[in-house]
Design an enzyme around this catalytic site. Structure first.
Site, short mmCIF file in Angstrom:
data_model
loop_
_atom_site.label_atom_id
_atom_site.label_comp_id
_atom_site.label_asym_id
_atom_site.label_seq_id
_atom_site.Cartn_x
_atom_site.Cartn_y
_atom_site.Cartn_z
N GLY A 186 0.84 -1.19 0.00
CA GLY A 186 0.00 0.00 0.00
C GLY A 186 0.87 1.24 0.00
O GLY A 186 2.07 1.17 0.31
N CYS B 197 6.33 -0.30 7.39
CA CYS B 197 5.95 0.89 6.62
C CYS B 197 7.11 1.30 5.74
O CYS B 197 8.26 1.32 6.19
CB CYS B 197 5.59 2.02 7.58
N LEU B 198 6.82 1.65 4.51
CA LEU B 198 7.87 2.09 3.58
C LEU B 198 8.54 3.38 4.06
O LEU B 198 9.67 3.65 3.68
CB LEU B 198 7.28 2.28 2.18
N HIS C 8 -4.01 1.48 8.06
CA HIS C 8 -2.64 2.02 8.04
C HIS C 8 -2.55 3.21 7.07
O HIS C 8 -1.95 4.24 7.39
CB HIS C 8 -1.70 0.87 7.64
N GLU C 9 -3.17 3.07 5.90
CA GLU C 9 -3.08 4.14 4.89
C GLU C 9 -3.93 5.36 5.28
O GLU C 9 -3.51 6.49 5.05
CB GLU C 9 -3.51 3.63 3.51
N HIS D 109 -1.99 7.46 7.56
CA HIS D 109 -1.05 8.34 6.85
C HIS D 109 -1.74 9.62 6.39
O HIS D 109 -1.20 10.72 6.54
CB HIS D 109 -0.46 7.64 5.62
O1 GNR Z 1 4.12 -2.65 2.47
C1 GNR Z 1 3.53 -2.51 3.55
N1 GNR Z 1 3.27 -3.60 4.31
C2 GNR Z 1 2.46 -3.58 5.43
C3 GNR Z 1 2.49 -4.70 6.27
C4 GNR Z 1 1.69 -4.75 7.39
C5 GNR Z 1 0.86 -3.70 7.69
C6 GNR Z 1 0.84 -2.57 6.87
C7 GNR Z 1 1.63 -2.51 5.75
S1 GNR Z 1 1.57 -1.12 4.71
C8 GNR Z 1 3.17 -1.16 4.01
C9 GNR Z 1 3.32 -0.09 2.94
C10 GNR Z 1 3.17 1.27 3.56
O2 GNR Z 1 4.00 1.80 4.24
N2 GNR Z 1 2.03 1.88 3.36
O3 GNR Z 1 1.80 3.08 3.93
NI NI Z 2 3.02 3.15 5.72
#
Ligand code: GNR
Ligand code: NI
Length: 167
Positions: A46, A91-92, A133-134, A137
């Site tokens: 994501g 998270c990236l 999670h998104e 953000h």
């Molecule tokens: O790639 C992602 N993997 C993930 C794994 C577990 C819970 C949430 C995520 S989101 C993350 C990509 C990201 O940072 N999205 O904002």
């Molecule tokens: Ni993230």
């Protein structure tokens, strides 16, 4: 199509609250395409526009094994949630850090698709986690905000050290 640079925690721009999209124009379509390319290349499941320093309410997600099921969520809103589930998140914008976060187990999300059509989706499992999670953000929150201040301090130190060796 273009790869976009991803902001890294604790960049203060990750704290900005994204504004709603009121018109889905070529700029938004281009943004979604570039975000998808950036997410697949990372690779991640994501990406929120906030992470690429665009403060508009746009999210891309693909939780499929084959990476062939892109979903674009514009102005996503959780309208119903149920249950609790604790899962390991990454998270990236916080590379190399993984920790447990409590989320709703199931969410119903309302959003616009790229055609501007209102959609409602009931999600569970990894998709439900990723949507929450998104949306965090877009509201200026990263998953480490759910952790203790002790853990947050350790993560800051670890990322600062990492940044020094990769510089
Ligand atoms: O790639 C992602 N993997 C993930 C794994 C577990 C819970 C949430 C995520 S989101 C993350 C990509 C990201 O940072 N999205 O904002
Ligand atoms: Ni993230």
């Amino acid at each position: 199509m273009a790869l976009l640079p991803i902001l890294r925690f604790p960049d203060p721009r990750l704290k900005k609250v994204a504004a709603a999209v009121n018109k889905i124009d070529d700029g938004i379509r281009r943004l979604a395409a570039d975000m998808a390319e950036t997410m697949y290349e990372a690779p991640g499941i994501g990406l929120a526009a906030t992470q690429v320093d665009v403060h508009r309410r746009v999210v891309v997600i693909d939780v499929s094994e084959e990476k062939n099921a892109l979903q674009v969520f514009i102005n996503p809103e959780i309208v119903e949630e149920a249950g609790l589930a604790i899962g390991e998140e990454g998270c990236l914008s916080v590379p190399g850090i993984y920790d447990k976060v409590e989320r709703s187990e199931q969410v119903t999300v309302r959003y616009l698709d790229l055609d501007g059509k209102a959609q409602t989706l009931k999600a569970d499992g990894l998709l439900a986690v990723c949507i929450q999670h998104e949306i965090d953000h877009l509201n200026g929150k990263v998953f480490v905000d759910h952790l203790s201040t002790l853990k947050q301090g350790r993560i800051r130190n670890k990322l600062a050290k990492q940044a020094r060796v990769t510089a």
